[in-house]
Structures are given as structure tokens and as C-alpha cells.
Design a protein around this motif. Sequence first.
Motif, PDB file in Angstrom:
ATOM      1  N   ARG A  94       0.764  -7.825  11.635  1.00 25.74           N
ATOM      2  CA  ARG A  94       0.258  -6.469  11.478  1.00 25.74           C
ATOM      3  C   ARG A  94       0.793  -5.936  10.157  1.00 25.74           C
ATOM      4  O   ARG A  94       1.991  -5.995   9.879  1.00 25.74           O
ATOM      5  CB  ARG A  94       0.714  -5.602  12.641  1.00 25.74           C
ATOM      6  N   TYR A  95      -0.104  -5.394   9.354  1.00 23.20           N
ATOM      7  CA  TYR A  95       0.199  -5.070   7.967  1.00 23.20           C
ATOM      8  C   TYR A  95       0.065  -3.570   7.720  1.00 23.20           C
ATOM      9  O   TYR A  95      -1.039  -3.022   7.810  1.00 23.20           O
ATOM     10  CB  TYR A  95      -0.771  -5.854   7.081  1.00 23.20           C
ATOM     11  N   PRO A  96       1.149  -2.844   7.441  1.00 19.92           N
ATOM     12  CA  PRO A  96       1.053  -1.406   7.188  1.00 19.92           C
ATOM     13  C   PRO A  96       0.803  -1.109   5.713  1.00 19.92           C
ATOM     14  O   PRO A  96       1.369  -1.756   4.830  1.00 19.92           O
ATOM     15  CB  PRO A  96       2.426  -0.897   7.629  1.00 19.92           C
ATOM     16  N   GLU A  97      -0.039  -0.146   5.462  1.00 17.71           N
ATOM     17  CA  GLU A  97      -0.280   0.281   4.083  1.00 17.71           C
ATOM     18  C   GLU A  97      -0.523   1.788   4.070  1.00 17.71           C
ATOM     19  O   GLU A  97      -1.273   2.314   4.896  1.00 17.71           O
ATOM     20  CB  GLU A  97      -1.480  -0.451   3.484  1.00 17.71           C
ATOM     21  N   THR A  98       0.103   2.480   3.130  1.00 15.30           N
ATOM     22  CA  THR A  98      -0.083   3.921   2.987  1.00 15.30           C
ATOM     23  C   THR A  98      -1.225   4.185   2.016  1.00 15.30           C
ATOM     24  O   THR A  98      -1.213   3.686   0.877  1.00 15.30           O
ATOM     25  CB  THR A  98       1.198   4.598   2.485  1.00 15.30           C
ATOM     26  N   VAL A  99      -2.217   4.934   2.461  1.00 14.63           N
ATOM     27  CA  VAL A  99      -3.380   5.260   1.630  1.00 14.63           C
ATOM     28  C   VAL A  99      -3.563   6.775   1.615  1.00 14.63           C
ATOM     29  O   VAL A  99      -2.970   7.503   2.414  1.00 14.63           O
ATOM     30  CB  VAL A  99      -4.658   4.572   2.154  1.00 14.63           C
ATOM     31  N   ARG A 100      -4.421   7.247   0.716  1.00  8.61           N
ATOM     32  CA  ARG A 100      -4.718   8.672   0.626  1.00  8.61           C
ATOM     33  C   ARG A 100      -6.142   8.931   1.092  1.00  8.61           C
ATOM     34  O   ARG A 100      -7.044   8.155   0.804  1.00  8.61           O
ATOM     35  CB  ARG A 100      -4.528   9.176  -0.806  1.00  8.61           C
ATOM     36  N   THR A 101      -6.333  10.029   1.793  1.00  5.09           N
ATOM     37  CA  THR A 101      -7.654  10.393   2.288  1.00  5.09           C
ATOM     38  C   THR A 101      -8.531  10.855   1.126  1.00  5.09           C
ATOM     39  O   THR A 101      -8.029  11.292   0.080  1.00  5.09           O
ATOM     40  CB  THR A 101      -7.544  11.495   3.349  1.00  5.09           C
ATOM     41  N   GLU A 111      -2.088   3.262   7.446  1.00 12.14           N
ATOM     42  CA  GLU A 111      -3.112   2.487   8.144  1.00 12.14           C
ATOM     43  C   GLU A 111      -2.550   1.104   8.469  1.00 12.14           C
ATOM     44  O   GLU A 111      -1.787   0.528   7.688  1.00 12.14           O
ATOM     45  CB  GLU A 111      -4.372   2.359   7.288  1.00 12.14           C
ATOM     46  N   ILE A 112      -2.927   0.582   9.619  1.00 12.61           N
ATOM     47  CA  ILE A 112      -2.467  -0.732  10.063  1.00 12.61           C
ATOM     48  C   ILE A 112      -3.615  -1.728   9.954  1.00 12.61           C
ATOM     49  O   ILE A 112      -4.703  -1.491  10.479  1.00 12.61           O
ATOM     50  CB  ILE A 112      -1.945  -0.695  11.516  1.00 12.61           C
ATOM     51  N   TYR A 113      -3.368  -2.828   9.264  1.00 15.81           N
ATOM     52  CA  TYR A 113      -4.372  -3.860   9.059  1.00 15.81           C
ATOM     53  C   TYR A 113      -3.894  -5.186   9.660  1.00 15.81           C
ATOM     54  O   TYR A 113      -2.698  -5.399   9.863  1.00 15.81           O
ATOM     55  CB  TYR A 113      -4.653  -4.061   7.571  1.00 15.81           C
ATOM     56  N   ALA A 139      -9.918  -5.307   8.977  1.00 17.81           N
ATOM     57  CA  ALA A 139      -9.872  -3.860   8.779  1.00 17.81           C
ATOM     58  C   ALA A 139     -10.955  -3.195   9.611  1.00 17.81           C
ATOM     59  O   ALA A 139     -11.953  -3.828   9.984  1.00 17.81           O
ATOM     60  CB  ALA A 139     -10.059  -3.520   7.295  1.00 17.81           C
ATOM     61  N   GLN A 140     -10.749  -1.923   9.891  1.00 13.67           N
ATOM     62  CA  GLN A 140     -11.741  -1.148  10.628  1.00 13.67           C
ATOM     63  C   GLN A 140     -12.449  -0.174   9.691  1.00 13.67           C
ATOM     64  O   GLN A 140     -11.905   0.246   8.671  1.00 13.67           O
ATOM     65  CB  GLN A 140     -11.070  -0.368  11.764  1.00 13.67           C
ATOM     66  N   GLY A 141     -13.666   0.163  10.052  1.00 11.84           N
ATOM     67  CA  GLY A 141     -14.451   1.105   9.275  1.00 11.84           C
ATOM     68  C   GLY A 141     -15.527   1.716  10.158  1.00 11.84           C
ATOM     69  O   GLY A 141     -15.497   1.581  11.383  1.00 11.84           O
TER      70      GLY A 141
END
Length: 335
Positions: free
Chosen positions: A118-125, A134-136, A157-159
Motif C-alpha cells: 500500500r503506497y501513500p502519496e500526498t496530493v493537492r485537490t 491518497e492510498i495507492y 488507482a481509483q478514479g
Amino acid sequence: MASRSTITPARSAPDVQSSVPATQVSLSRVGVTGVEKVIRVKADGAENLYHANFECFVDLDSRQAGVHMSRFEEIVGEAIDEVVLGEAFRAEVLAAHIAQRVRERQQGRRAEVSVEARYPETVRTPESGQQTQEIYGLFGTAVASERGTRTLTGVQAQGMTACPCAQEMVAELGRERLADAGFDAEEIERAIEAVPVATHNQRGIGTLWVGCPEGGPSWIDAPELLRLVESSMSSEIYELMKRPDELAVVAKAHSQPRFVEDCVREMIRAVAEGYPDLSDDAFVMARQENLETIHRHNVVAERYGTLGDLREELASGKLRSRHTTTREWLEAAGP
């Protein structure tokens, strides 16, 4: 009071695993699954935790009864310490190091290792710029043989997708109602173009694998693959959003409606165009599953094959009679 007895192993216990089995036939894969580890990775002064599952396999000669199962656990732990700590986590690189060690320590001709993390990444809206984690899904598979090591890099990834069919039906209904209200044909089309047209939506789960043959690049950038997966859908989604972000996501999704099939085709096209240096022997597998909202079932689409076959089909439109599967591509890494 009787003393508690202990059982100690004999100093010269026979190596049963190395004995000759009663039925002498080689085995394709023997190993362990469900090996769980928490991996600590230090990068840029921060420490990230990854929960990972491992599967480790080795082929087995017909004259060997079994493999030494405890060695798998030892090798996984050693490889995590040597490969991961202090550098960016790359699942396929870790899988490759473990596969090479498994093959050597188990004396097999071929070893296969898979890692799922499980891969965490911080993104901006998109509008408010709000930071959200977000968890990938991050996957790595490696097969080591005397020819070298081939690897598979995978992401999930989800979308969000918006259905083109329902949107066209809603647009046609809008045309009819606008005509009944006295608008002429030109005004109707201007109105349809000017406003978002409703449709039903799905939350999509996209998965993309890219495989590098022996002698190819040792890794493919996972964050870049994640961007390809997300961009293949109608819109990205975010765990935390303000109202302007919600509007931006919905508006974007309805401006580019896509079927589940469209998402897979977009992933394939993006890999073929975005990785010109990958050889034709490389492998691609794209999968999209959409969680339906107006049906009780879900829908799935897939495409897999060598990059050469995919490039040829994209360029010429000529259909392939068969598609190379993931298992076939991995099995080609034989001794």
C-alpha cells in the motif's frame, strides 16, 4: 518434583528436503505466500511505513524432496534491510533482489517473487489546493533465472467515470424538451454544449502493469504509472475535498465521459506513446473495473500483450489473433 524434559534435535539430523522423493517429477513452483512485513523507508529526512505482502517461489528438481521453507523468511528479511532502507521504495527492485537470492540459496534454476504494498502519496485537490493523503496499490514481480532477471511493475488507482451512453440519452431528452419549449435547433445545440449533461457515474479501479525483459531497465517509475491510470478515467478523485473541488471533479468527469473499455485503451495508448525506449519484448497489462451505480453488477475490461504487438496494432489497426498473457510472459524467463 519431576523435572521438565526438553527435546533437542540430533546433531547430525538428516537433510530430509534434499533426499530423493518417492515420485520423481519436477515441480513448477514451490514456496510461501502470505508473508507480511512492515517496511520502514527513510527518504528526504522523513520515514514512511509500507505494509507489504510477499510471495516467494522456486522451481524444484525431480530428485529433490522439498525446499527449505525457513530460508524464504530469512531471505525476505535480509533483502528488506539491504535494498529498501534509506532509499525510495520500489517493489520490483525489492522483488528482483529477493528472487535472485531465493534462486541462489534454494539452488533452483528459476525463482519468482511478488510484492504487494500500500503506497501513500500526498496530493493537492484541483481547486482549493487542499493537501490530502491518497492510498495507492503498488506491485512488483520478478523472475530470476540464469538468463537474468525480468521484472513487472504494477500500480492500482481509483478514479471516476461518467457513462457516455446515458449522457447521450439525457442530452436527447434535453433536446426534445427544449424543442417543446419553443427553442430552435441552433439554440438547442448551443444550450446542450454550454451546460454539463447529466449521466450516471462509476467509481473505477484501474490497474496497470509494465514488464521489462532481461537486460532492460531495472524499474519503471511507479508514480508516473499512477498518473497514467488516473488520467485514463473521466476524472481523478480525492479523499478530502472542499465544495469547489467537488464541482471541479464532477464537471471534469462529465466533460469527458468514458466507458470501461475506453479507460483500458487510454492506458495502453499512454504506455505505447510514453515509453518509446522500451523494447518490443516488454509487456503491458491494463485492467479496469467499474463499480456500477444503476446496476447490481460491476463491469471489467482488460488488455494484455507484448509492447511490440500493441504498437503494431495501434499503428496499423490489424488485430492480433492471440494476446500474450502475464503468465506466459513470465514463464518465458526460463533457464
